[in-house]
Structures are given as C-alpha cells and as structure tokens.
Design a protein around this motif. Sequence first.
Motif, PDB file in Angstrom:
ATOM      1  N   ALA A  11      21.400 -32.084 -43.916  1.00 18.36           N
ATOM      2  CA  ALA A  11      22.524 -32.403 -43.025  1.00 18.36           C
ATOM      3  C   ALA A  11      22.096 -33.422 -41.991  1.00 18.36           C
ATOM      4  O   ALA A  11      21.038 -33.294 -41.387  1.00 18.36           O
ATOM      5  N   ASP A  12      22.891 -34.437 -41.855  1.00 14.07           N
ATOM      6  CA  ASP A  12      22.625 -35.431 -40.812  1.00 14.07           C
ATOM      7  C   ASP A  12      23.747 -35.327 -39.797  1.00 14.07           C
ATOM      8  O   ASP A  12      24.889 -35.703 -40.087  1.00 14.07           O
ATOM      9  N   PRO A  13      23.459 -34.745 -38.635  1.00 13.29           N
ATOM     10  CA  PRO A  13      24.553 -34.490 -37.690  1.00 13.29           C
ATOM     11  C   PRO A  13      25.188 -35.758 -37.145  1.00 13.29           C
ATOM     12  O   PRO A  13      26.230 -35.689 -36.525  1.00 13.29           O
ATOM     13  N   VAL A  14      24.581 -36.886 -37.381  1.00 10.35           N
ATOM     14  CA  VAL A  14      25.162 -38.096 -36.795  1.00 10.35           C
ATOM     15  C   VAL A  14      25.498 -39.134 -37.862  1.00 10.35           C
ATOM     16  O   VAL A  14      25.550 -40.311 -37.605  1.00 10.35           O
ATOM     17  N   ASN A  15      25.754 -38.650 -39.065  1.00 11.50           N
ATOM     18  CA  ASN A  15      26.146 -39.576 -40.118  1.00 11.50           C
ATOM     19  C   ASN A  15      27.532 -40.163 -39.792  1.00 11.50           C
ATOM     20  O   ASN A  15      28.509 -39.429 -39.706  1.00 11.50           O
ATOM     21  N   PRO A  16      27.609 -41.487 -39.635  1.00  8.51           N
ATOM     22  CA  PRO A  16      28.891 -42.082 -39.246  1.00  8.51           C
ATOM     23  C   PRO A  16      30.007 -41.805 -40.238  1.00  8.51           C
ATOM     24  O   PRO A  16      31.169 -41.731 -39.874  1.00  8.51           O
ATOM     25  N   SER A  17      29.644 -41.591 -41.524  1.00  5.79           N
ATOM     26  CA  SER A  17      30.726 -41.342 -42.483  1.00  5.79           C
ATOM     27  C   SER A  17      31.353 -39.967 -42.234  1.00  5.79           C
ATOM     28  O   SER A  17      32.532 -39.757 -42.468  1.00  5.79           O
ATOM     29  N   ASP A  18      30.560 -39.008 -41.749  1.00  2.00           N
ATOM     30  CA  ASP A  18      31.124 -37.711 -41.380  1.00  2.00           C
ATOM     31  C   ASP A  18      32.162 -37.882 -40.276  1.00  2.00           C
ATOM     32  O   ASP A  18      33.215 -37.252 -40.262  1.00  2.00           O
ATOM     33  N   LEU A  19      31.814 -38.764 -39.368  1.00  2.00           N
ATOM     34  CA  LEU A  19      32.726 -39.023 -38.249  1.00  2.00           C
ATOM     35  C   LEU A  19      34.025 -39.604 -38.789  1.00  2.00           C
ATOM     36  O   LEU A  19      35.123 -39.164 -38.448  1.00  2.00           O
ATOM     37  N   ALA A  20      33.882 -40.582 -39.698  1.00  2.00           N
ATOM     38  CA  ALA A  20      35.061 -41.239 -40.252  1.00  2.00           C
ATOM     39  C   ALA A  20      35.920 -40.246 -41.028  1.00  2.00           C
ATOM     40  O   ALA A  20      37.138 -40.296 -40.997  1.00  2.00           O
ATOM     41  N   LEU A  21      35.275 -39.297 -41.700  1.00  2.00           N
ATOM     42  CA  LEU A  21      36.017 -38.324 -42.500  1.00  2.00           C
ATOM     43  C   LEU A  21      36.592 -37.195 -41.648  1.00  2.00           C
ATOM     44  O   LEU A  21      37.271 -36.327 -42.155  1.00  2.00           O
ATOM     45  N   GLY A  22      36.259 -37.193 -40.373  1.00  2.00           N
ATOM     46  CA  GLY A  22      36.762 -36.132 -39.509  1.00  2.00           C
ATOM     47  C   GLY A  22      35.939 -34.868 -39.612  1.00  2.00           C
ATOM     48  O   GLY A  22      36.332 -33.813 -39.127  1.00  2.00           O
ATOM     49  N   LEU A  23      34.774 -34.939 -40.273  1.00  2.00           N
ATOM     50  CA  LEU A  23      33.938 -33.746 -40.373  1.00  2.00           C
ATOM     51  C   LEU A  23      33.274 -33.448 -39.040  1.00  2.00           C
ATOM     52  O   LEU A  23      32.900 -32.332 -38.748  1.00  2.00           O
ATOM     53  N   ILE A  24      33.087 -34.491 -38.275  1.00  2.00           N
ATOM     54  CA  ILE A  24      32.559 -34.328 -36.919  1.00  2.00           C
ATOM     55  C   ILE A  24      33.623 -34.859 -35.975  1.00  2.00           C
ATOM     56  O   ILE A  24      34.205 -35.905 -36.224  1.00  2.00           O
ATOM     57  N   SER A  25      33.873 -34.100 -34.928  1.00  2.00           N
ATOM     58  CA  SER A  25      34.951 -34.480 -34.028  1.00  2.00           C
ATOM     59  C   SER A  25      34.716 -35.856 -33.419  1.00  2.00           C
ATOM     60  O   SER A  25      33.635 -36.140 -32.909  1.00  2.00           O
ATOM     61  N   PRO A  26      35.728 -36.702 -33.431  1.00  2.00           N
ATOM     62  CA  PRO A  26      35.597 -37.996 -32.755  1.00  2.00           C
ATOM     63  C   PRO A  26      35.506 -37.842 -31.243  1.00  2.00           C
ATOM     64  O   PRO A  26      35.188 -38.783 -30.541  1.00  2.00           O
ATOM     65  N   HIS A  27      35.782 -36.606 -30.741  1.00  2.00           N
ATOM     66  CA  HIS A  27      35.668 -36.397 -29.296  1.00  2.00           C
ATOM     67  C   HIS A  27      34.226 -36.435 -28.831  1.00  2.00           C
ATOM     68  O   HIS A  27      33.956 -36.571 -27.659  1.00  2.00           O
ATOM     69  N   ILE A  28      33.310 -36.228 -29.773  1.00  2.00           N
ATOM     70  CA  ILE A  28      31.905 -36.163 -29.381  1.00  2.00           C
ATOM     71  C   ILE A  28      31.185 -37.343 -30.012  1.00  2.00           C
ATOM     72  O   ILE A  28      31.030 -37.409 -31.224  1.00  2.00           O
ATOM     73  N   PRO A  29      30.775 -38.309 -29.206  1.00  2.00           N
ATOM     74  CA  PRO A  29      30.163 -39.503 -29.772  1.00  2.00           C
ATOM     75  C   PRO A  29      28.886 -39.168 -30.540  1.00  2.00           C
ATOM     76  O   PRO A  29      28.155 -38.244 -30.165  1.00  2.00           O
ATOM     77  N   PRO A  30      28.603 -39.919 -31.610  1.00  2.00           N
ATOM     78  CA  PRO A  30      27.426 -39.622 -32.433  1.00  2.00           C
ATOM     79  C   PRO A  30      26.128 -39.549 -31.625  1.00  2.00           C
ATOM     80  O   PRO A  30      25.285 -38.696 -31.898  1.00  2.00           O
ATOM     81  N   ASP A  31      25.970 -40.406 -30.625  1.00  2.00           N
ATOM     82  CA  ASP A  31      24.697 -40.363 -29.886  1.00  2.00           C
ATOM     83  C   ASP A  31      24.575 -39.078 -29.070  1.00  2.00           C
ATOM     84  O   ASP A  31      23.477 -38.573 -28.837  1.00  2.00           O
ATOM     85  N   LEU A  32      25.720 -38.499 -28.670  1.00  2.00           N
ATOM     86  CA  LEU A  32      25.663 -37.221 -27.949  1.00  2.00           C
ATOM     87  C   LEU A  32      25.249 -36.093 -28.895  1.00  2.00           C
ATOM     88  O   LEU A  32      24.431 -35.229 -28.549  1.00  2.00           O
ATOM     89  N   TRP A  33      25.798 -36.116 -30.101  1.00  2.00           N
ATOM     90  CA  TRP A  33      25.363 -35.129 -31.109  1.00  2.00           C
ATOM     91  C   TRP A  33      23.855 -35.234 -31.298  1.00  2.00           C
ATOM     92  O   TRP A  33      23.155 -34.223 -31.355  1.00  2.00           O
ATOM     93  N   GLN A  34      23.394 -36.461 -31.415  1.00  3.29           N
ATOM     94  CA  GLN A  34      21.971 -36.660 -31.705  1.00  3.29           C
ATOM     95  C   GLN A  34      21.116 -36.059 -30.586  1.00  3.29           C
ATOM     96  O   GLN A  34      20.176 -35.311 -30.852  1.00  3.29           O
ATOM     97  N   ARG A  35      21.491 -36.338 -29.360  1.00  2.00           N
ATOM     98  CA  ARG A  35      20.721 -35.783 -28.235  1.00  2.00           C
ATOM     99  C   ARG A  35      20.844 -34.253 -28.199  1.00  2.00           C
ATOM    100  O   ARG A  35      19.904 -33.541 -27.910  1.00  2.00           O
ATOM    101  N   HIS A  36      22.056 -33.777 -28.522  1.00  2.00           N
ATOM    102  CA  HIS A  36      22.286 -32.329 -28.513  1.00  2.00           C
ATOM    103  C   HIS A  36      21.344 -31.637 -29.499  1.00  2.00           C
ATOM    104  O   HIS A  36      20.666 -30.665 -29.156  1.00  2.00           O
TER     105      HIS A  36
END
Length: 238
Positions: A11-36
């Motif tokens: 699992a890559d928590p900051v995969n941009p395609s997940d973001l595009a597919l809505g698998l990761i909320s767009p409310h949380i920017p990928p770099d914040l996930w990464q730091r989290h």
Amino acid sequence: MQDTDPSIQAADPVNPSDLALGLISPHIPPDLWQRHFAGAPLRLGVLASGSGSNLEAIAQAIAQQQLNAQIQVMIYNQPQAKAVERAKRLGIATELLNHRNFPSREALDQAIIEQLKRYDVDWVIMAGWMRVVTDVLITAFPDRILNLHPSLLPSFPGAHAVEQALAAGVKVTGCTVHYVRLEVDSGPIIMQAAVPVLPNDTPDTLHQRIQVQEHRIFPRAIALAGSDIAGSDINSGI
Ligand code: GRF
C-alpha cells in the motif's frame, strides 16, 4: 522461498492515482498523509487574541513530549494581546494581522491563509481567537481547524459562555474542543471536560477553573485529531 504475487503491491498511502480515484480523501493533501504515516510532528498554526495561556499549555505539552507537534507560527489580531509576550518567550514566530486593517472577514481569512501557507501549517488551532471565521478559511483547511470553547457545547455558544452558564444557574459547565464549521461554536466535538459551578463563583473564578481543564484537554484533543485524520474526514460537513 515463494514468489511474490506481482498483482499485490504494498500500500502506498500517497499514490496520486488513489487520490484521483477517490480512494483517499481529497480533503487531506498527499504530503500530509505522507507525514502522518511517517509519524512526523503535526505542524500547528495557532490563532490567538488574548492571554495565550492555551498557547503555552500546547507548547508545554510539546516540550514534555505529550504531543508530537511543532508550533510553526502564532497569528494574533489584537496588537496588545498578551499572547505575543508568551510566544516570544517560547521562541514561537508571531504575525500580527489586525482585523481593523481588512475590509471584510473574508479578506482577513485570506491573509491568514497566506501566512499559514508561508509557515507550512497543516493544522489550525484557534486558542482564544475572538473572530468569526468564514468559509474562506474553513475550506482551505477542511477538518483541520480546531476551536476551544469555555462551555459544554452545544450549551452556551458565543462570546459570553461563562457569564451565560452562571446566569442559567447550571451546576456543571466546562470546556469543549471541536472541529470548526461555519456556524459559530458548532462542529463535531473532539473532547470535553466538566467543571462544577460553585455557589460563590464569579465569571472570573469560574473561568479560571475552566481554563485549568482547557490546558489539560486542548493538547490531548489536538493529538487525537492529528492521529485520526481519516476519521475526522468522515465527520466532514464540507
Ligand atoms: C479560553 O477560555 C477559550 O475557551 C476562549 O478564550 C479563552 C482563551 O484563553 N475561547 P487564553 O488566551 O488561551 O488564555
């Protein structure tokens, strides 16, 4: 050793395609996930109008390693706010945004956003911020703005919570940390503490006892919200 199945990827928590597919909320920017996921400190921007005792309580919790965070900046709107002396003593950067110099609440919020971005802030902490915030700020930091209020919400919202609790004759009041929504002092509650009202209480004596509890729960509520960035999103009213 067994061959690994190439169709199963870590699992890559900051995969941009997940973001595009809505698998990761767009409310949380990928770099914040990464730091989290890396366990990085929460990057806080504190908004204060008053004495700053909660700013100091948050700074102390950080120093005592009870809260994994760093205060990037404290923004204040009252030039005389005592919070400034505290921030300077604590080595925290400060920025004055005097609301009187802005034509509208939205314009003030836009200036706040610019400073928060400049200081690389992820979480906005309203610690005695006596200005109503607008949609402009709320949508810039969805589910990442926390407010502290000196009553057990939803009782006694507004600027005179302590006086109102006394006038109503309640026997117990307290304080609340909640996510910020457009309606003042509304939004999902993160943590509360109860404080008894004593027979001879004045607004000052009662507020002092409420503040003791504020200093306890605010850092804990920040830690809780910061550890649950996906959970908070479920509550999102945006
Ligand atoms: C707190 O009592 C908080 O509940 C209210 O403003 C006060 C701020 O206190 N919103 P301080 O400036 O942190 O001492």
